[in-house]
Motif scaffolding. Structure first.
Motif, mmCIF file in Angstrom:
data_model
loop_
_atom_site.group_PDB
_atom_site.id
_atom_site.type_symbol
_atom_site.label_atom_id
_atom_site.label_comp_id
_atom_site.label_asym_id
_atom_site.label_seq_id
_atom_site.Cartn_x
_atom_site.Cartn_y
_atom_site.Cartn_z
ATOM 1 N N GLY A 1 0.824 -1.199 0.000
ATOM 2 C CA GLY A 1 0.000 0.000 0.000
ATOM 3 C C GLY A 1 0.864 1.258 0.000
ATOM 4 O O GLY A 1 2.009 1.248 0.477
ATOM 5 N N TYR A 2 0.309 2.301 -0.568
ATOM 6 C CA TYR A 2 1.038 3.587 -0.643
ATOM 7 C C TYR A 2 0.201 4.638 0.059
ATOM 8 O O TYR A 2 -1.010 4.763 -0.185
ATOM 9 N N PHE A 3 0.832 5.380 0.986
ATOM 10 C CA PHE A 3 0.120 6.409 1.718
ATOM 11 C C PHE A 3 -0.042 7.645 0.825
ATOM 12 O O PHE A 3 0.941 8.337 0.519
ATOM 13 N N VAL A 4 -1.267 7.924 0.411
ATOM 14 C CA VAL A 4 -1.530 9.129 -0.378
ATOM 15 C C VAL A 4 -1.324 10.367 0.507
ATOM 16 O O VAL A 4 -0.713 11.367 0.107
ATOM 17 N N SER A 5 -1.825 10.269 1.713
ATOM 18 C CA SER A 5 -1.579 11.319 2.705
ATOM 19 C C SER A 5 -0.595 10.730 3.704
ATOM 20 O O SER A 5 -0.962 9.857 4.501
ATOM 21 N N GLU A 6 0.646 11.170 3.627
ATOM 22 C CA GLU A 6 1.703 10.545 4.398
ATOM 23 C C GLU A 6 1.541 10.866 5.886
ATOM 24 O O GLU A 6 1.530 12.031 6.287
ATOM 25 N N PRO A 7 1.413 9.818 6.749
ATOM 26 C CA PRO A 7 1.358 10.076 8.188
ATOM 27 C C PRO A 7 2.741 10.464 8.707
ATOM 28 O O PRO A 7 3.743 9.836 8.353
ATOM 29 N N GLU A 8 2.768 11.514 9.493
ATOM 30 C CA GLU A 8 4.033 12.028 10.018
ATOM 31 C C GLU A 8 4.262 11.420 11.406
ATOM 32 O O GLU A 8 3.384 11.428 12.263
ATOM 33 N N THR A 9 5.442 10.857 11.617
ATOM 34 C CA THR A 9 5.825 10.310 12.915
ATOM 35 C C THR A 9 7.073 11.020 13.411
ATOM 36 O O THR A 9 7.678 11.847 12.712
ATOM 37 N N ARG A 10 7.462 10.691 14.623
ATOM 38 C CA ARG A 10 8.631 11.342 15.206
ATOM 39 C C ARG A 10 9.888 11.077 14.401
ATOM 40 O O ARG A 10 10.751 11.932 14.270
ATOM 41 N N THR A 11 9.954 9.885 13.789
ATOM 42 C CA THR A 11 11.182 9.514 13.055
ATOM 43 C C THR A 11 11.078 9.826 11.581
ATOM 44 O O THR A 11 12.002 9.546 10.821
ATOM 45 N N GLY A 12 9.935 10.300 11.124
ATOM 46 C CA GLY A 12 9.812 10.637 9.725
ATOM 47 C C GLY A 12 8.454 10.265 9.162
ATOM 48 O O GLY A 12 7.601 9.682 9.845
ATOM 49 N N ALA A 13 8.247 10.570 7.905
ATOM 50 C CA ALA A 13 6.964 10.297 7.238
ATOM 51 C C ALA A 13 6.928 8.858 6.713
ATOM 52 O O ALA A 13 7.897 8.380 6.128
ATOM 53 N N GLN A 14 5.790 8.212 6.902
ATOM 54 C CA GLN A 14 5.596 6.855 6.362
ATOM 55 C C GLN A 14 5.125 6.984 4.914
ATOM 56 O O GLN A 14 4.131 7.639 4.634
ATOM 57 N N ARG A 15 5.840 6.309 4.025
ATOM 58 C CA ARG A 15 5.537 6.443 2.591
ATOM 59 C C ARG A 15 4.682 5.285 2.056
ATOM 60 O O ARG A 15 3.837 5.477 1.188
ATOM 61 N N ALA A 16 4.922 4.045 2.572
ATOM 62 C CA ALA A 16 4.220 2.868 2.030
ATOM 63 C C ALA A 16 4.180 1.777 3.100
ATOM 64 O O ALA A 16 4.799 1.899 4.168
ATOM 65 N N ARG A 17 3.460 0.712 2.772
ATOM 66 C CA ARG A 17 3.408 -0.446 3.666
ATOM 67 C C ARG A 17 3.444 -1.719 2.830
ATOM 68 O O ARG A 17 2.702 -1.847 1.856
ATOM 69 N N PHE A 18 4.267 -2.674 3.227
ATOM 70 C CA PHE A 18 4.374 -3.987 2.577
ATOM 71 C C PHE A 18 4.152 -5.057 3.638
ATOM 72 O O PHE A 18 4.674 -4.952 4.759
ATOM 73 N N SER A 19 3.365 -6.060 3.295
ATOM 74 C CA SER A 19 3.039 -7.090 4.289
ATOM 75 C C SER A 19 3.042 -8.471 3.634
ATOM 76 O O SER A 19 2.798 -8.619 2.430
ATOM 77 N N VAL A 20 3.326 -9.472 4.457
ATOM 78 C CA VAL A 20 3.239 -10.872 4.042
ATOM 79 C C VAL A 20 2.614 -11.632 5.208
ATOM 80 O O VAL A 20 2.911 -11.357 6.387
ATOM 81 N N LYS A 21 1.718 -12.600 4.870
ATOM 82 C CA LYS A 21 0.993 -13.323 5.912
ATOM 83 C C LYS A 21 0.780 -14.767 5.470
ATOM 84 O O LYS A 21 0.436 -15.031 4.316
ATOM 85 N N GLN A 22 0.989 -15.686 6.401
ATOM 86 C CA GLN A 22 0.781 -17.114 6.121
ATOM 87 C C GLN A 22 -0.070 -17.711 7.225
ATOM 88 O O GLN A 22 0.281 -17.676 8.400
ATOM 89 N N MET A 23 -1.218 -18.280 6.833
ATOM 90 C CA MET A 23 -2.073 -18.975 7.792
ATOM 91 C C MET A 23 -1.677 -20.454 7.834
ATOM 92 O O MET A 23 -1.350 -21.060 6.800
ATOM 93 N N LEU A 24 -1.717 -21.034 9.010
ATOM 94 C CA LEU A 24 -1.365 -22.434 9.210
ATOM 95 C C LEU A 24 -2.535 -23.155 9.863
ATOM 96 O O LEU A 24 -3.062 -22.686 10.889
ATOM 97 N N PRO A 25 -2.972 -24.299 9.279
ATOM 98 C CA PRO A 25 -4.052 -25.057 9.919
ATOM 99 C C PRO A 25 -3.569 -25.672 11.229
ATOM 100 O O PRO A 25 -2.356 -25.787 11.468
#
Length: 405
Positions: free
Chosen positions: A64-88
């Motif tokens: 995901g890409y932040f259209v409106s960049e959230p500002e944090t103490r350490t800097g602006a967040q530009r994007a988010r990448f995630s990976v997820k694995q479900m296990l039975p």
């Protein structure tokens, strides 16, 4: 002694030759028959299902890409990448494999049943071919016999011991037998097409059928207890086992699923500040649990599985009753065929004795050609009935072999 030795050898070798020849046709049918090939493919598909279920759920990737960049103490967040694995839950994949394996075993039993039914069809078609061929041979022999009688009648006509009507009646009888022979020829062609279709061969492909068959001296005892291991009953046991494995899988699937993931968020440096974590990216491991709170569907599956097992037990019992009835009818029909064969054998001996008497009377000039036709008709009737008895005996034996072997 030599005569009886030769007869004994013939009686011993003919059934073996016929059985070997028939067995080769059955093996050929199993190799070429498209129905059997389809069952083999179904079994292969069921086996491949085991590999299909031996897998984990799809791994989920997200970006995901932040259209409106959230500002944090350490800097602006530009994007988010995630990976997820479900296990039975532990053991779920094994339960799926067991269920798929049980379904493959059920398909294998279906293939065995199809092969046995094909062997039965090939055997019965072969014995019908034998019956037609044997009748053709008997008719040909009787036509030749009537031609001999016709020559005798013509000779008697010259000396005044027979009438032209006797000759004409003999000729008419020959025409009738010739007609029956031609009809049998058409029957043989039609039966040959059916037989070759079972073998998946050309309709006009040649077929080798034994010239003569005899009944064995005695049969092995047959009991309905022999049906217990019949594939048609074993099929229900495999289906019952597959439902048991299905329920085991259902219980596993009703347990929570675990999920593991990782989120990565790149952070842009703040140009107006200088500190240690400025622009430091975010890395967030994640754990999730999927809990089936509303588990009515699993309870419903359990109830369905219980009902299916009861249904299979009823179907198995019903099929066993039908197989027992079929076995009893086949044994009764085979016994009746043997009784008929023995009676026709005695009748033929007496008819041949009567024929010998008529031939001896011809030497004295007192032959009655009406009696000749009557005896010939009786002989043909007994011969045809004897062939029918042999054919029926082996057709019913094929059914018994299908049921208990």
């Amino acid at each position: 002694m030599r005569y009886f030795l030769i007869i004994g050898i013939i009686l011993f070798t003919l059934p073996r030759m016929s059985a070997q020849q028939l067995q080769s046709y059955i093996l050929e049918a199993e190799t070429n028959n498209p129905e059997i090939q389809a069952f083999e493919l179904r079994y292969n598909i069921a086996e491949e299902k085991i590999n299909e279920v031996n897998t984990l759920p799809d791994t989920e990737f997200g970006a995901g890409y932040f259209v409106s960049e959230p500002e944090t103490r350490t800097g602006a967040q530009r994007a988010r990448f995630s990976v997820k694995q479900m296990l039975p839950w532990f053991g779920t994949i094994t339960a799926r494999e067991n269920y798929a394996s049980s379904m493959a075993e059920a398909e294998y039993v279906e293939m065995v049943i199809a092969k046995r039914k094909l062997a039965l069809s090939v055997s019965q078609a072969y014995y019908r071919l034998y019956g037609i061929k044997a009748k053709q041979k008997v008719l040909e022999n009787n036509i030749q016999l009537l031609e001999t009688y016709e020559r005798l009648a013509l000779t008697s006509l010259e000396v005044g011991n027979a009438s032209a009507v006797d000759v004409l009646r003999l000729q008419i009888r020959q025409n009738e037998l010739q007609q029956q022979k031609e009809i049998l020829r058409e029957d043989f062609i039609a039966q040959k097409v059916e037989f070759n279709n079972l073998l998946n061969k050309e309709k006009a492909a040649p077929i080798t059928v034994v010239d003569s068959m005899v009944l064995p001296i005695q049969e092995l005892s047959v009991s309905s207890q022999d049906l217990t291991l019949h594939p048609e009953l074993l099929k229900y046991e495999k289906l019952y086992e597959s439902i048991t494995q299905s329920e085991a899988l259902n219980q596993k699937e009703s347990l929570p699923n675990l999920g593991f993931g990782l989120d990565y968020i790149p952070v842009e440096k703040r140009p107006d500040m200088n500190f240690g974590d400025n622009g430091k990216d975010i890395l967030m491991p994640m754990v999730s649990v999927s809990i089936p709170i509303f588990n009515n569907k699993y309870n419903s599956r359990t109830r369905q599985n219980e009902l299916r097992q009861q249904e299979i037990n009823m179907q198995k019992e019903e099929r066993l009753n039908k197989l027992e009835t079929l076995l009893s009818q086949a044994v009764q029909s085979r016994n009746s065929a043997r009784i008929s064969y023995d009676i026709q054998l005695k009748n033929l001996e007496q008819a041949e004795d009567a024929e010998d008497i008529l031939i001896r009377n011809y030497e004295t000039g007192t032959i009655n050609f009406n009696d000749v036709l009557d005896i010939q008709e009786l002989q043909l009737k007994f011969q045809i009935s004897q062939i029918e008895s042999i054919k029926m005996y082996y057709v019913q034996s094929a059914i018994i072999n299908y049921l208990i072997n």
